[in-house]
Design a protein around this motif. Structure first.
Motif, PDB file in Angstrom:
ATOM      1  N   VAL A  51       0.805  -1.216   0.000  1.00  0.00           N
ATOM      2  CA  VAL A  51       0.000   0.000   0.000  1.00  0.00           C
ATOM      3  C   VAL A  51       0.840   1.269   0.000  1.00  0.00           C
ATOM      4  O   VAL A  51       0.310   2.363  -0.176  1.00  0.00           O
ATOM      5  N   ALA A  52       2.160   1.137   0.201  1.00  0.00           N
ATOM      6  CA  ALA A  52       3.037   2.301   0.171  1.00  0.00           C
ATOM      7  C   ALA A  52       4.465   1.835  -0.097  1.00  0.00           C
ATOM      8  O   ALA A  52       4.810   0.677   0.162  1.00  0.00           O
ATOM      9  N   TYR A  53       5.284   2.753  -0.591  1.00  0.00           N
ATOM     10  CA  TYR A  53       6.627   2.394  -1.023  1.00  0.00           C
ATOM     11  C   TYR A  53       7.577   3.568  -0.816  1.00  0.00           C
ATOM     12  O   TYR A  53       7.179   4.729  -0.939  1.00  0.00           O
ATOM     13  N   ALA A  54       8.818   3.268  -0.515  1.00  0.00           N
ATOM     14  CA  ALA A  54       9.903   4.252  -0.500  1.00  0.00           C
ATOM     15  C   ALA A  54      11.193   3.517  -0.803  1.00  0.00           C
ATOM     16  O   ALA A  54      11.292   2.302  -0.587  1.00  0.00           O
ATOM     17  N   ARG A  55      12.165   4.257  -1.301  1.00  0.00           N
ATOM     18  CA  ARG A  55      13.463   3.637  -1.510  1.00  0.00           C
ATOM     19  C   ARG A  55      14.553   4.597  -1.078  1.00  0.00           C
ATOM     20  O   ARG A  55      14.360   5.813  -1.050  1.00  0.00           O
ATOM     21  N   ALA A  56      15.694   4.023  -0.745  1.00  0.00           N
ATOM     22  CA  ALA A  56      16.864   4.815  -0.369  1.00  0.00           C
ATOM     23  C   ALA A  56      18.025   4.408  -1.256  1.00  0.00           C
ATOM     24  O   ALA A  56      18.336   3.221  -1.383  1.00  0.00           O
ATOM     25  N   VAL A  57      18.637   5.393  -1.869  1.00  0.00           N
ATOM     26  CA  VAL A  57      19.861   5.187  -2.630  1.00  0.00           C
ATOM     27  C   VAL A  57      20.988   5.458  -1.642  1.00  0.00           C
ATOM     28  O   VAL A  57      21.038   6.532  -1.044  1.00  0.00           O
ATOM     29  N   THR A  58      21.872   4.475  -1.464  1.00  0.00           N
ATOM     30  CA  THR A  58      22.834   4.590  -0.374  1.00  0.00           C
ATOM     31  C   THR A  58      24.110   3.816  -0.641  1.00  0.00           C
ATOM     32  O   THR A  58      24.107   2.844  -1.399  1.00  0.00           O
ATOM     33  N   ASP A  59      25.182   4.244   0.034  1.00  0.00           N
ATOM     34  CA  ASP A  59      26.413   3.466   0.040  1.00  0.00           C
ATOM     35  C   ASP A  59      26.473   2.580   1.286  1.00  0.00           C
ATOM     36  O   ASP A  59      27.438   1.874   1.491  1.00  0.00           O
ATOM     37  N   HIS A  60      25.464   2.645   2.127  1.00  0.00           N
ATOM     38  CA  HIS A  60      25.340   1.872   3.366  1.00  0.00           C
ATOM     39  C   HIS A  60      26.429   2.209   4.387  1.00  0.00           C
ATOM     40  O   HIS A  60      26.607   1.478   5.354  1.00  0.00           O
ATOM     41  N   ALA A  61      27.138   3.305   4.176  1.00  0.00           N
ATOM     42  CA  ALA A  61      28.227   3.651   5.084  1.00  0.00           C
ATOM     43  C   ALA A  61      28.184   5.107   5.543  1.00  0.00           C
ATOM     44  O   ALA A  61      28.380   5.380   6.727  1.00  0.00           O
ATOM     45  N   THR A  62      27.917   6.033   4.616  1.00  0.00           N
ATOM     46  CA  THR A  62      27.996   7.443   4.983  1.00  0.00           C
ATOM     47  C   THR A  62      26.791   8.276   4.567  1.00  0.00           C
ATOM     48  O   THR A  62      26.550   9.325   5.144  1.00  0.00           O
ATOM     49  N   PHE A  63      26.042   7.847   3.556  1.00  0.00           N
ATOM     50  CA  PHE A  63      25.049   8.727   2.952  1.00  0.00           C
ATOM     51  C   PHE A  63      23.876   7.934   2.403  1.00  0.00           C
ATOM     52  O   PHE A  63      24.047   6.807   1.930  1.00  0.00           O
ATOM     53  N   ALA A  64      22.694   8.537   2.440  1.00  0.00           N
ATOM     54  CA  ALA A  64      21.500   7.953   1.820  1.00  0.00           C
ATOM     55  C   ALA A  64      20.640   9.069   1.246  1.00  0.00           C
ATOM     56  O   ALA A  64      20.595  10.184   1.775  1.00  0.00           O
ATOM     57  N   TRP A  65      19.961   8.752   0.170  1.00  0.00           N
ATOM     58  CA  TRP A  65      19.006   9.657  -0.465  1.00  0.00           C
ATOM     59  C   TRP A  65      17.644   8.974  -0.423  1.00  0.00           C
ATOM     60  O   TRP A  65      17.459   7.905  -1.010  1.00  0.00           O
ATOM     61  N   LEU A  66      16.705   9.552   0.276  1.00  0.00           N
ATOM     62  CA  LEU A  66      15.347   9.018   0.376  1.00  0.00           C
ATOM     63  C   LEU A  66      14.537   9.544  -0.798  1.00  0.00           C
ATOM     64  O   LEU A  66      14.505  10.755  -1.050  1.00  0.00           O
ATOM     65  N   CYS A  67      13.896   8.633  -1.528  1.00  0.00           N
ATOM     66  CA  CYS A  67      13.160   9.064  -2.716  1.00  0.00           C
ATOM     67  C   CYS A  67      11.998   8.110  -3.012  1.00  0.00           C
ATOM     68  O   CYS A  67      11.853   7.072  -2.378  1.00  0.00           O
TER      69      CYS A  67
END
Length: 145
Positions: free
Chosen positions: A65-81
């Motif tokens: 019913v809902a979705y989100a994703r994170a683009v990340t290096d899993h160490a220092t940074f993530a982009w929520l989109c």
């Protein structure tokens, strides 16, 4: 490791990519999300494959019913989109719950910054600690047509 957390009103949030309804996500984003109108299915599938995905599911039916994703290096940074809540499930706190699940996932990983961009949902993200950039002129973007 896949995570499952409790969300409002008998929903659960999971990072298990195998549970995602890719066709539904593509339909939502390519037809109803201002930032992704017209996005191809191939591009959406590649985005899913290259990201950490969060799905919110009805616990009784397992329906996404809902979705989100994170683009990340899993160490220092993530982009929520690509945060999207099905129109029939809006108003139940699922957008905030998804953003909180992303925040909580990264809180203990060493990631020290999660970024996002939104035209219209600032209050959803402020509820869980996101703030406007202190010095936005330090940030830059390179955009391809």
């Amino acid at each position: 490791m896949d995570e499952t957390t409790t969300a409002p009103d008998a929903y659960e949030i999971s990072t298990d990519a195998a549970r995602l309804d890719r066709a539904r996500i593509h339909h939502w984003l390519s037809t109803d999300a201002y930032w992704a109108i017209g996005r191809s299915r191939d591009k959406q599938d590649r985005a899913i494959d290259g990201s950490l995905n969060f799905g919110a599911y009805e616990t009784s039916t397992g329906e996404l019913v809902a979705y989100a994703r994170a683009v990340t290096d899993h160490a220092t940074f993530a982009w929520l989109c690509d945060v999207y809540v099905d129109r029939g499930a809006r108003g139940k706190g699922l957008g905030t719950a998804l953003a909180r699940a992303v925040r909580d996932h990264f809180a203990s990983t060493g990631v020290h910054r999660i970024m996002l961009a939104t035209h219209d949902a600032h209050e959803v993200y402020r509820k869980i600690g996101f703030t406007s950039l202190d010095v936005p002129e330090h940030w830059m973007a390179l955009q391809f047509q």
